[in-house]
Design an enzyme around this catalytic site. Structure first.
Site, PDB file in Angstrom:
ATOM      1  N   SER A   1     -20.330  -7.712  17.521  1.00  0.00           N
ATOM      2  CA  SER A   1     -19.456  -7.305  16.688  1.00  0.00           C
ATOM      3  C   SER A   1     -19.105  -8.364  15.840  1.00  0.00           C
ATOM      4  CB  SER A   1     -18.299  -7.058  17.548  1.00  0.00           C
ATOM      5  OG  SER A   1     -17.499  -7.882  18.111  1.00  0.00           O
ATOM      6  N   ASP A   2     -18.533  -8.281  14.734  1.00  0.00           N
ATOM      7  CA  ASP A   2     -17.930  -9.031  13.926  1.00  0.00           C
ATOM      8  C   ASP A   2     -16.420  -9.599  14.661  1.00  0.00           C
ATOM      9  OD1 ASP A   2     -17.136 -10.922  11.786  1.00  0.00           O
ATOM     10  OD2 ASP A   2     -17.523  -9.442  10.190  1.00  0.00           O
ATOM     11  N   TYR A   3     -16.112 -10.860  14.127  1.00  0.00           N
ATOM     12  CA  TYR A   3     -14.662 -11.304  14.667  1.00  0.00           C
ATOM     13  C   TYR A   3     -13.502 -10.279  15.075  1.00  0.00           C
ATOM     14  CZ  TYR A   3     -12.374 -15.634  15.438  1.00  0.00           C
ATOM     15  OH  TYR A   3     -11.564 -17.050  15.964  1.00  0.00           O
ATOM     16  N   THR A   4     -13.422  -9.780  16.351  1.00  0.00           N
ATOM     17  CA  THR A   4     -12.359  -8.887  16.977  1.00  0.00           C
ATOM     18  C   THR A   4     -12.521  -7.398  16.195  1.00  0.00           C
ATOM     19  OG1 THR A   4     -10.591  -9.458  15.335  1.00  0.00           O
ATOM     20  CG2 THR A   4     -10.775 -10.828  17.453  1.00  0.00           C
ATOM     21  N   SER A   5     -13.758  -7.202  15.625  1.00  0.00           N
ATOM     22  CA  SER A   5     -13.681  -5.854  15.271  1.00  0.00           C
ATOM     23  C   SER A   5     -13.940  -4.655  16.356  1.00  0.00           C
ATOM     24  CB  SER A   5     -15.097  -5.658  14.273  1.00  0.00           C
ATOM     25  OG  SER A   5     -16.400  -5.821  15.260  1.00  0.00           O
TER      26      SER A   5
END
Length: 758
Positions: free
Chosen positions: A283-287
């Site tokens: 995932s992207d940052y906290t996505s």
């Protein structure tokens, strides 16, 4: 009957899903490890954390990282570097956990590691695939020497709205160019053998469509049909997969109403089943957590959704870590689905050689000898000079004589902190060469006087937002009037004025969207004052995006776009300004006349009421206030010399399936300097089953032509170059007439036709 049939289909689907989830690893060592792992240990491998105190790339920092590593709850770390620090972390994983599984160490190495190259949008303007691949290779060598083995790059999002700040991180608007650059970067990072200690796992991002965020606003929604996806936006991601990229990062936006991080059609049906991707998805940052405000449920619900969709690793959010075991106990997911994600991550670690030697990237001698070397800096200088685009050269002001009296002015002329560009978290501005330093080094005989002339902006509210990572906009204590006057005072006794103007580094990039992409008012006032002197004026433009500069373009000046050039900025700019190198860059993103034209790009479709080529006509597709044409088209870029294209010819008028078409054109240097240029080939499909773009880039070649020399250039087309995705999403080439255009930009005038026959 219909209900029974539906139940049978559902049962078969569930059976298929279960079989897929329990797929065994083809690597015996990985499967043997999986067979020993508990459910908690498998979940732990899906957790990617950042401990803070290092390279800041987001707003959330993980807690109790050391404790979680010892508990086997971490699969990888990012945001820290250095063999000493990373060795301590790896020792925690190897010496304090039951199965001694090593960690991945990731980082955002976007345009160089310590040796910072131009921003990716700038590098793409070189149209030099060998140079771009070598830049990625240098970045990988330096990053792995500092302990990093996983890189969150390349960013291949197609971007056609320069209001979106992250246009700076990609290769611009074109799917063909974006695809070949994506392949070059993956090859550069991963090399021929991932187990070598100077290669690193590449991660293509952001999957998918992130560059089409509505209104150019970061993290915003995307609304797009499948035909546009497959023909215009997905090709660079697929090219990276075809090149063997080891990992993929999901994007923040939604796709067909479902956030990418939890989108099964995207992460499984398309990426794995249709394209054959075998690596892992992060995932992207906290996505993952951000699917909650998207409206998809609580943390447990979105974690289930993401895992079932095909997400393997959760960056920072810890949704997998804190909810998956509960979901297994409640029979909402199976342990087999968790094992599948874990397997993919373990296989990546195996391919990197970490099970053979967890410390293979942690040799301190490499860090001392392979980072920011003189050879790397010299190469960065070369890359930067090749990325610059000459937009205008009134009266052949450029190149300057090296014994000139020069007034070097502008807020970016001596601004070390703004040379590296956005998303250079591993670089250090203290190593950057300013324009003032570069001028003095390259032209020591010149008389160079410097004045700031203006602040980057006089808007203190904007400056505060831009300065979130440190001072990029420094507000001068002198008044704006006094600063302009100081610039005018030194201009009076100079032969030429060079004004270095544009954006601070963090005025573009992530979370840096703008509705006004013209030069700030403070700089426009300075430029007007300088132009009024009547002295020859050169504007050196620094930015992370195309700008709207119609006023400046109309002035009798030279315009050199240098993006943010990296650690060797000043030297490279001086090399071009003083003629050590003849600029050859070509734009990879169209420059609008104003924001009202956005989105604007070269491969636009015709309408049923196309506008006339000249002038205005009622009831046609045009504007009342400006022409449809951009200020600068895709592929545009001038040189200190001139190139003449002639004698376009095809080796056949009819192309049969499976054949290759050869296109030849003559290019002559009719000016007074040796120079490089990019010969560009565009293809138009006259009639097909869905509306075609007017023309699409399908080939290019960068060549050197000496003054007075004439060269014959050969480009090729295959049946595959004629293919597109039709309304059934079949990749087809339909028989019929095609038009080939060849020239120096997307308005190429030379044209010849051929017919594809069965």
């Amino acid at each position: 009957m219909r209900f029974a049939k539906f139940r049978l289909i559902t049962l078969l689907f569930c059976l298929f899903s279960t079989l897929s989830a329990q797929e065994k690893s083809t690597i015996p060592e990985v499967q043997a490890l999986l067979d020993q792992m508990t459910l908690d240990e498998k979940i732990g491998q899906l957790n990617l954390l950042t401990p803070g105190g290092g390279i800041l790339t987001g707003s959330v920092v993980s807690k109790d990282v050391e404790k979680k590593i010892k508990a086997g709850q971490v699969g990888g770390l990012f945001g820290i570097s250095g063999p000493d620090k990373l060795r301590l972390a790896q020792e925690l994983a190897v010496n304090h956990t039951r199965l001694k599984i090593p960690l991945l160490f990731g980082s955002d190495v976007i345009h160089g590691y310590k040796t910072t190259f131009p921003i990716p949008l700038g590098m793409s303007c070189s149209w030099d695939l060998g140079l771009i691949e070598k830049a990625a290779r240098v970045a990988a060598t330096e990053a792995t020497a500092d302990g990093i083995n996983w890189n969150f790059s390349p960013m291949v999002d197609i971007a056609r709205d320069p209001r979106w700040g992250r246009i700076a991180e990609g290769a611009g608007e074109d799917p063909y160019l974006g695809s070949v650059i994506a392949k070059a970067m993956v090859r550069g990072y991963q090399g021929a053998d991932l187990s070598e200690n100077n290669t690193m796992l590449s991660c293509v991002k952001h999957f998918a469509l992130y560059g089409a965020s509505q209104a150019g606003r970061d993290y915003h929604t995307v609304d797009m049909g499948r035909i546009a996806m497959f023909n215009q936006y997905l090709p660079p991601y697929k090219a990276a997969v075809d090149a063997g990229v080891g990992s993929v990062m999901s994007s923040f936006n939604d796709v067909d109403g479902i956030p990418a991080t939890g989108n099964k059609w995207l992460l499984t049906d398309l990426l794995r089943l249709r394209w054959g991707f075998e690596g892992f998805v992060v995932s992207d940052y906290t996505s993952l957590n951000e699917m909650i405000p998207h409206g998809l449920g609580n943390l447990q619900a979105v974690s289930i959704l993401a895992l079932k969709a095909g997400l393997d690793m959760d960056m920072v959010g810890e949704g997998f870590l804190t909810t998956l075991k509960k979901s297994v106990e409640e029979k909402k997911i199976s342990e087999g689905e968790i094992e599948q994600a874990c397997r993919r991550i373990l296989e990546a670690k195996y391919k990197l050689g970490l099970f053979d030697d967890p410390y293979r990237y942690l040799e301190e001698s490499r860090a001392k000898n392979e980072i920011l070397t003189s050879e790397n800096r010299e190469f960065a200088r070369t890359v930067a000079s090749r990325s610059f685009v000459l937009l205008k050269n009134y009266n052949d002001i450029l190149p300057l004589k090296k014994n000139s009296r020069i007034a070097l002015v502008g807020p970016l002329a001596d601004s070390r902190e703004n040379m590296l560009g956005t998303w250079a978290p591993t670089g250090d501005a203290k190593w950057a060469i300013t324009v003032l330093e570069g001028f003095k080094k390259v032209a020591p005989q010149a008389s160079i006087r410097h004045a700031k002339g203006a602040n980057i902006t006089d808007d203190s509210v904007l400056a505060k937002k831009v300065n979130v990572f440190g001072p990029r906009i420094v507000m001068d204590k002198r008044s704006p009037v006094k600063m302009v006057q100081e610039a005018l005072d030194i201009a009076k006794s100079s032969d030429v004025i060079v004004a270095v103007v544009g954006e601070a580094t963090e005025m573009s990039g992530e979370a840096a969207s703008l509705t006004d992409i013209s030069l700030p008012k403070s700089q426009k006032k300075l430029i007007r004052a300088l132009a009024s002197t009547g002295k020859p004026l050169v504007l050196v433009l620094m930015s992370g995006r195309p700008l709207t500069i119609p006023e400046e373009y109309e002035m009798p000046i030279a315009l050199l776009q240098v993006w943010h050039p990296g650690v060797e900025a000043g030297h490279a700019i001086a090399d071009v300004v003083f003629g050590n190198y003849n600029p050859s860059g070509k734009l990879t993103a169209t420059w609008p006349r104003n924001v009202g034209q956005i989105p604007i790009y070269h491969s636009v479709k015709n309408t049923g009421r196309p506008n006339p080529k000249e002038g205005y006509e009622k009831f046609k597709s045009n504007y009342l206030d400006v022409p449809n044409t951009p200020l600068f088209p895709f592929g545009y870029g001038l040189s200190y010399t001139n190139f003449e294209y002639s004698n376009l010819r095809l080796d056949k008028e009819q192309l049969k399936r499976g054949q290759t078409l050869q296109i030849k054109v003559t290019v002559k240097n009719t000016g007074n300097y040796d120079g490089e240029t990019v010969v560009q080939l565009y293809l138009g499909d006259v009639v097909r089953s869905i509306t075609p773009p007017k023309r699409q880039l399908k080939g290019f070649k960068k060549i050197m032509v000496k003054k007075g020399e004439e060269k014959e250039v050969t480009l090729t087309l295959t049946e595959n170059d004629l293919k597109f995705y039709n309304n059934k999403l079949e990749f087809v080439a339909e028989p019929g007439e095609f038009v080939v255009h060849v020239g120096g930009d997307s308005n190429a005038q030379l044209a010849r036709s051929f017919i594809l026959v069965e």
